[in-house]
Structures are given as structure tokens and as C-alpha cells.
Design an enzyme around this catalytic site. Sequence first.
Site, short mmCIF file in Angstrom:
data_model
loop_
_atom_site.label_atom_id
_atom_site.label_comp_id
_atom_site.label_asym_id
_atom_site.label_seq_id
_atom_site.Cartn_x
_atom_site.Cartn_y
_atom_site.Cartn_z
N SER A 98 148.32 28.05 53.49
CA SER A 98 147.69 26.88 52.89
C SER A 98 148.31 26.45 51.57
CB SER A 98 146.19 27.11 52.71
OG SER A 98 145.94 27.98 51.64
N LYS A 141 137.13 26.36 47.94
CA LYS A 141 138.24 25.83 47.16
C LYS A 141 137.78 24.68 46.25
CE LYS A 141 141.94 27.26 50.29
NZ LYS A 141 142.86 26.86 51.40
#
Lengths: 205, 205, 205, 205, 205, 205
Positions: A98, A141
Amino acid sequence: TPELAERTALPGVATGLAVTGAGGDVLFIEASLADKETGATGLTLTGQLGDVMKESAQIALSYLRSRGAELELPVGDLAARGVHVHVPAGAVPKDGPSAGITMTTALASLLSGRPVRSDVAMTGEVSLTGRVLPIGGVKQKLLAAHRAGITTVLLPSRNGPDLDDVPAAVRGALTVHLVSDVREVLDLALEPAAFDPGRQPMVAA
Amino acid sequence: TPELAERTALPGVATGLAVTGAGGDVLFIEASLADKETGATGLTLTGQLGDVMKESAQIALSYLRSRGAELELPVGDLAARGVHVHVPAGAVPKDGPSAGITMTTALASLLSGRPVRSDVAMTGEVSLTGRVLPIGGVKQKLLAAHRAGITTVLLPSRNGPDLDDVPAAVRGALTVHLVSDVREVLDLALEPAAFDPGRQPMVAA
Amino acid sequence: TPELAERTALPGVATGLAVTGAGGDVLFIEASLADKETGATGLTLTGQLGDVMKESAQIALSYLRSRGAELELPVGDLAARGVHVHVPAGAVPKDGPSAGITMTTALASLLSGRPVRSDVAMTGEVSLTGRVLPIGGVKQKLLAAHRAGITTVLLPSRNGPDLDDVPAAVRGALTVHLVSDVREVLDLALEPAAFDPGRQPMVAA
Amino acid sequence: TPELAERTALPGVATGLAVTGAGGDVLFIEASLADKETGATGLTLTGQLGDVMKESAQIALSYLRSRGAELELPVGDLAARGVHVHVPAGAVPKDGPSAGITMTTALASLLSGRPVRSDVAMTGEVSLTGRVLPIGGVKQKLLAAHRAGITTVLLPSRNGPDLDDVPAAVRGALTVHLVSDVREVLDLALEPAAFDPGRQPMVAA
Amino acid sequence: TPELAERTALPGVATGLAVTGAGGDVLFIEASLADKETGATGLTLTGQLGDVMKESAQIALSYLRSRGAELELPVGDLAARGVHVHVPAGAVPKDGPSAGITMTTALASLLSGRPVRSDVAMTGEVSLTGRVLPIGGVKQKLLAAHRAGITTVLLPSRNGPDLDDVPAAVRGALTVHLVSDVREVLDLALEPAAFDPGRQPMVAA
Amino acid sequence: TPELAERTALPGVATGLAVTGAGGDVLFIEASLADKETGATGLTLTGQLGDVMKESAQIALSYLRSRGAELELPVGDLAARGVHVHVPAGAVPKDGPSAGITMTTALASLLSGRPVRSDVAMTGEVSLTGRVLPIGGVKQKLLAAHRAGITTVLLPSRNGPDLDDVPAAVRGALTVHLVSDVREVLDLALEPAAFDPGRQPMVAA
Ligand SMILES: [Ca+2]
Ligand SMILES: [Ca+2]
Ligand SMILES: [Ca+2]
Ligand SMILES: [Ca+2]
Ligand SMILES: [Ca+2]
Ligand SMILES: [Ca+2]
Ligand SMILES: [Ca+2]
Ligand SMILES: [Ca+2]
Ligand SMILES: [Ca+2]
Ligand SMILES: [Ca+2]
Ligand SMILES: [Ca+2]
Ligand SMILES: [Ca+2]
């Protein structure tokens, strides 16, 4: 915040978002180019990166090697100058795909001499053709980005539905851009070039 | 002490601080540059260094390869001369990121020809952009520095709060500088250049 | 003894001292330089050496690559000629840092063309700056040296106190030099140069 | 579908078919060539590929290196430009020989500048001489192709009998070509060249 | 015997002696030099050799690279021509240092163009300076040599006492030479040069 | 058979014989040479080959590098063109030394431009000097050869006695040649050169 501003003051540093055992966290991807006269070549990766994350760095670099000229980046600088990508903290193992767009952004920032905006964080896998592919941990996140003082977040388009899971107060405090090509990422994340420390000064040899 | 003075007499040796099973200890980071005519190239790391510590040495070297010219270091010397970083004692395994600024200092000392001050010891992770990141074991490290005759210690800014744990007698006997950029470390640790054995003399080939 | 004289007759062989499962033993460190016209390069290490002992050989070589010119050794010979360090017996695993000064001596002997004195044996870790660091097994090593017919032994200064453990008869039969810098080792161990087989003869190419 | 069209819009991407734990799936093989001025060379493989799949990529590349000139491909481009083959998703381990013809097609597409038809998917082992060898999972792969909107599938001739296992509705909706040489694959899968981003533009150096 | 004569007919093959699970056996060490125009370089070792035996081959090669010129061997041939040492049978694992002098002999035979005498077998560790060091299994090796039709055996001097263990009938049928330097081995084992296939013919390039 | 004829139609493919868990089988050894302008070099081995089989390929190549000129093969082609040896099927692990002569034949076929006879299969270990050494599984291999339509089999001379174990009907249907040198293999297996695709055409660079 001052921390974010200091860490991303120079070209070559981009702010990413990661999932850790204790929720989410911001991390900084740092890239450097060796001065040509040092004779360094190749790609060095540090920060206790796992296999998948090392491959992300190779994909980011190959993307720029094959498509960078279309983006008006001086890719010839890559020929004679060693590239180093580091992800502090040095002793913490890290893995996963990611950070792909964050690595691409750090390298493009370095080549262009344009710093990355200090209020922007990002997460997304990148493919070799520059497609932005979906990732996990969107809620954690975004909470971490907000906590760290980030105001703008770049997310893969295919992660749009995951925004429903983010608390409204956090979601409302962040500008979220859904992106599907890494060129959109670079347009949103890079500041205009004010000065150019990433370029090799002319040296009398 | 005579030991400290002898070990750091020549450019290329910096005094670090480590945590061991039996408290803290000082350690010496030694760096050398091969004479150009020996044909040696690349980076050699010895002293039974673990993965994280080897990465610290690569970060220190890349920092100098990309930023050394701004520090007026003759980074072109790195092109044609093999770099070796060794940490005695040779049989003792060592690991961790906290020797990062010490390795950077040893290499900068070598390139500049300026010896490291023999009364200074240091500890701190270094990032690829030269940021000094926090480390552990501040109390044990300061006790060990004091025991070894060190009078000045360089610590990461973010370790400032850990100074509260250090006994007052030791804390009072040491000058502690809190640093956040490796350029501050070099300013505090390197002596003025008196002579320059690190430079390659001109040789008739 | 004839064995010692034969083994060290040519430049490039130095006598070391080791601790084994059955007490102490002498061992020979052999070094060779490939003739330039064979095209061999780099460093080859054989004799079933462990990690620490391989690092000792790299330290010895880097010491000569960076400081050899000050010792008036023809270090340019290292550029175009492969170096090989071997420690017989070939099937016996060996490890540890204590052969450091012996390896440095074998290589300096080879470069200088000066054989090592056949009555001298030595033990000591070497640092990258040429410091001689303490080792273990002094008693067993001196007993083995005496048994093998050695009359002069070079020991690290910091091992001086260990001499108290050596039986008086053996201690009295040996000349022991305590050394702290590898330059002292070379001064004590190398014979004057009588002939020079280590130098590459001029060849019409 | 838009997804298929977008992913295969540029030369260098071919659509393959795989068997997974949960049935079959389409996957995209992406290939890139570094711009010559970046100095990149060699073959980079990413996507958590297993040993057999890495060997498939080497076979595909060697096929083009030895037979590509007969196919009127500009194989000289392979000399000075690094090749990268990536298979998203980056964190999913993949293995097996059945992507052989897909990898060959992606590379031939890249060299020729002819995109791969977005309605075509394929599966088949390739040999070094370009023979298409049989694979497993025909039923699951055709179901997955149909589900993803693929209308044309390329299969190894020796897998012809496996078509009996495919449900009639799916079989009837797909055009299946049985192939025995990779040249048939390229004829069926590559579009005519409309533009040529795979070719290196002339650059003033 | 015809087998021995055929196997050692050309320069580059020497007959060694080994201990196996079922007593002793003869083995052939084969060496080849690539023709210069093939561009092959370096040292290739095959025959499922263990670590110690691979090191023996490196020692043999380094001995010739550093001392071969004194033996009037054309060591310059080693620069541009790949060396391969193989020990049939290909699937049988082999290890140990006792083939050292056999490997040195095979390589010296190849360089000199002088075949090895077909009635000679040998065993002995070689050091980097050409000393012949003792080995094990003398009895089994001499029985095997005799069984295979060998009439002359070369043994390390320090293995002289082991000859007492060999049955008188076998001992009496064999000429045994005790050797302490590999130059004695070469003098005893190599035939005079009749023709010179090991030398590279002049080629119009 | 058509399968055999198709697989061996071009130079560079030879038919071998193997023992598998389920009896014997034919396998094809495929070799390719990269076009010079692709810049590929070195030896690539694929087909999930075990250590011993990889060494066989190195032996075959070194044989041709050192002896190929005597066989009037254009060994200079090996210098600037990468060699690839592949053994389908790609996912099946294979090992052992018995494909040695088949690999040598495939490479010699490629270099000479002479295809291998499609009715010939072979098995035998090859030594570095071109000797053909005995192998196992003669009965299963001949049964498999017969089943596959092979009419001529090449076997090591020392396997002659194993022919007694082969059923008379199979033995009678096959022409078996016992060979002891790989030159006999090449004489029996290679067709006369009709055309020469293995040679690099002249290219305007
Ligand atoms: Ca992994
Ligand atoms: Ca381009
Ligand atoms: Ca580790
Ligand atoms: Ca700069
Ligand atoms: Ca170890
Ligand atoms: Ca110097
Ligand atoms: Ca595998
Ligand atoms: Ca061709
Ligand atoms: Ca071993
Ligand atoms: Ca010489
Ligand atoms: Ca194996
Ligand atoms: Ca020849």
C-alpha cells in the site's frame, strides 16, 4: 504541523499511511539520489522492508523509468546516480503493497525538485502502468492521518465505499481525493518547484 | 582519557554509546577509505553487525553521497575508493539503528580530514534526510559515557525527557546537546582540520 | 625448527596461535597474490573460516589498502592482482578475531617481499585503524608456541596481565613483546628483504 | 468492460486466466521497458511470483530474444533497456507455468507497440521454441473469463477435450481458439499498431 | 589399463584416490579451459563437490596463478579463458581436502599440454604455498589404486608411517613416492609434452 | 510420430529419456541462443532442474567451449549470445546426470544449425572430456522410447549388459547404439544441415 512541515521540507519525502498492530500511523518515505561524482549506482532499500514492500519500490522506480519522460521528469538523472529509498523508523519491520503510490511520489518529487505538500498523506498500491489499486485499513489510516494533522488524503477509487466506515467528524475534517492513476496523485501531491536541490549542480571535474 | 584520545586520534573514528546485556558501553565506529591505487570499491561492513545496523551504515553513506557536497565534503573521493566501516570488538554481535549519527560522523570525519573530538560521544538514529530520530537506553548510555571519561554527549531532541531518569551526579558532570539534524552533530563533534591524512596524496602513476 | 623454517621460508606466510578443543596450537596464515597476467581479482578466503575470521581478513586487507602507503608498501599491487588468504588444515573449521594481526602480517610480508621470522608467532585482534585488541587463551597459546619451537611471541598490550597464568618455565623460554599497534608487529616480525618473489617481474606483453 | 479496456489500453498488458483457491480469476500481466537514458538493464520480476512462474518469464523473454527477429519485433530494444514484468495484485503469491503465453504476449505487445485486444484472455504454458503446452483448470478459467466480460479465449490445442466440462451457456458465449504455437497467439491477440508508445523516442543527448 | 589410458589420454585429467563408504576408489579430476573466442571466464566447479573440496580447487588455481610462472606454465591463458573442474560421477557427493594435489596436477597438465601419466594416482592436501599436507585413508586408497591397475602412487611425506598398514603384497606391487612440495608431484606425474592441445591456436579475429 | 517431428523440427531440440515415478518417459531438451543485438549473455537454465542436472548443463556447455572448435562448431557464437536450456514441462521437478549427452546434443545442434533426428532418443552422463558414462533405468527408458514412437536409441557402452532386461519385442523394434564418446552421439543424432536458423543473420547495425 511543524513535524510534518520539517519532515517534508525538501523534495524526496512523501507522507504515507500504514496499519500497525496498534491502529494506524503516518510514515515518511524518504528518497535520495547520490551526487554523480560519488559513483554510486543502483537501488538501495532500507527500513527493514519485507518482500512485497521491496517489490513496490521496484515497481515505482520502473514506472518512472518507463513513463517518467511523459511526465517531463529528468529520468536521465537515474542513469548515473544511485537511488536510495528509506522508511524510518529503521528498526521497525514493514511490509505490504500500500505504500506504492507514496514511493512513486517521493521519487517523482526528488526528480522534479518539487517538494510534497506537507498537509497531504496517501495510500494505494501502484501497478507497473500507473494504475492505483485498492488497499486495506482505510478507517484506521484516516484516523491516524487526522490525528497527525493531515488535512488532505489520497485514496484509491476502488476504496471509495470504505469511507462509509470512517467517523463523520474525521471524514468531515479531511479532504479525500479518490484516484485511479498515479498521475492524479502527482498532480495533487507535488508543490510547484520553488528551488531545485534534487538536481545535480554543474561541477568542474 | 588516553584510551579515548588514542582511539580517536586519526580522522575516521567516532565514539558511540550502546546498550548491552550488562548495562551500557562505549563503542568505536571506525571508517577507512582505500587508497585509490588499490582499486578497491564499494562498501564493506564488519564487526558482526545485524541487519538494522548494516542498513544504518548504508543510510549514513547515502546521506553523504546526496548531501555531502552541501557540507563541503569532497564526496568525489567516494567514487574511486572503497569504504570500510568496522565496529570492534570483532566477535561481539551488534544491532540496532542508534549508531546512525555515529557512523555518519565517522565517515564525515574521514572525508573532511577533521578528527572527532575525543571527549564527545553520541547516540541517535539518522534518517536519509539527516533527521536525528530518538533511541532507547538513554540512562545506561549516559552512565557508560561518564564511566569512560566522556564529558560531552549528543542526544536526539526527542530524547530530552529521558534525561530526567539520569542520576543528578552523572547528569551534572556531562554536557548534553540535544540535536535534531545531523549537521548539528557534525558541527559539535568534528575538530578543526589540523592535518589531512584522509585525503589521497598525489601519486605519479 | 625445520618445519617452521620451511613453512615460512617465502614471503606471505605468518605463524599464528589458536585455541582448539585440545589446548592450543600454532597455525600458518598463507597469503598469495595472483600474477597480473592471470587476470584474477578480488579476495578469496579458504580454510573453512567462520564469519568473524573472514571479517578479520577483510579488516587486515582494508588496513593495508588505507594505511599501507604510509608503511611504504606497494599497495598498487593490490589493484590488478587477486589476493588469496588460506589457513590450513583445509578441513578444520576455524573462527574468531584473534588471527587479525597474523593476517595483516602475512599480507604485509607478501607485499613487501620480506619473509616473516620463523621463530616468531603472534595473536591479537586488529582494528581498522591498526590498534591491537586483546584476545583469549593466552596460556594455552604460549604453551603451544613453546611446544612448536617458537622463541618469540607477540601479544596485545592489554593481555599483559594474562602472562601471570603461564608456567614460569615456558614464560622464561619465550621472548614476549606486548604490542598495541600493528606497526610494532610488522617491525618485530618481518625480516629484512633479501630477495623479492612477491613482486611481479616485468613481462613483455 | 471499461475495467478490461482501461487495464489493456496501452501496449504491454495482457489478460491471463488463473486458478485460485476460490475458483478462477483473470489477472493482468504488465510489462515495461525502461527508457534508454535511465541506464536500467536486466529483467525484474515482481508480484510475489513463485519459482515456476519466474522461469516462465525467462522463457518468454528468451523466446523473443532468439525468435523475435523472425516476428519482425525490434529485439534490439531489449539490449539497452531494462525489462520489468509485474503481476498485480502485489501481495498475492502466484505460481505455475500457465501464464507463459500471456507473458510472451505482454512482451511482444510492448516491443511491437500493438496493444492486446481487451476482449481476449489466454492461458497456456510456453516452451522455449514457442510450443503451447497444456495447462489445468480449463473449466474454472473459462467461467472466470466469462464473468469478467471476456469474449475470446485462447487455449492450448491439447486442452481441447477439457472444453466438454464447460457449461454450455458459458461455452456458447465465448469464442475459443485452440493454439499450438505462440505465433498463433500473437496473431489473435495483438491489435494493429495505431500508435507506438513502446518505442523509444529520439532524444538529444 | 585401457580405462585408465583412455580417461587420461588428453592433458587436463589426473587420477586421484578417495575413501568411500565401501572402502577406497579411484576418481578422475577433469579440467578444461574454454576457447578464448567463447568469452567464458571464471571458475566453474561441478560433481556435487562439498565446501572443503571446492576450496581445494580454489587453492590449486591460486597456487598456479601466483607460482605458475616460476614453473614455466603459460598462466596468461587463465586470464581470458574460463576454467572448469569436474569430478565424475556427476551425482555422487564428494568432499574433503585430499584431492588438492590432484586438482593442481590436472590444471598444470592442462596449461602445459603435458598429459598425466596413466599409471600414476595421487592423494594429498595442498597448501597455498604448494606444501603437500597429510591425508587419511592411506590403506583403503592404496588397495583401490592397486585394484584399478595403478602402479605408481604419490603420497604426502607425513603419511609415510601409514604405509605400515598396507598389506605387503599390495605395498610391494606399487611404487610409492613420498612428496612434500607440489613441484615434486608435477615432476613425477606429468608426461613430456608430445603435442599441445591445451594451447589456444592462433585465430584470425 | 508427428509430435516428435514437430518438437524437433528446428535445430536446438534433442529427445532424452527419463525415469519417473510412473516408469519411463521421453523429454525434450530445448536450447536457444539470443540474437546478438538483444545484448543477452550467460547461461539460463529452466524447467525446475535440480543441482545435478544444472551441473550437467554446465558440463555440456564447457565441453563445447573447450572442444567445440575441433568439432567445427562456431563456438565464437557463444561469446556474445545468451544461452538458454529449458526442459518442459515447466512445473515438473527433474534431476540427475543422465541428460548430459542430450544437453550436449541440443547445444551442438543449435550451434551447427543441424536438427536432431526425430526418430532418435538418448540417455547418458557426459564428462568434461566428452566421455559417456553409465546411467540407470535402461529398461524403463527403452519401453518409454518405444511407446513414444522412437526407433533409434543411444546408450552408454557400459550399459550394454542392461539390454538383457529389456523385453525382446521392444528390444527387437529398436536400433540401439552403444556409445562411449559424445562425438559418436553427435555423428548419430544430428541431421545434415539443410538450412541454418541457428546462425545469426547479418544485420545492419
Ligand atoms: Ca514475504
Ligand atoms: Ca517511453
Ligand atoms: Ca534482523
Ligand atoms: Ca546534491
Ligand atoms: Ca558466525
Ligand atoms: Ca592514505
Ligand atoms: Ca517452487
Ligand atoms: Ca535468430
Ligand atoms: Ca561443509
Ligand atoms: Ca610471481
Ligand atoms: Ca541436490
Ligand atoms: Ca581448444
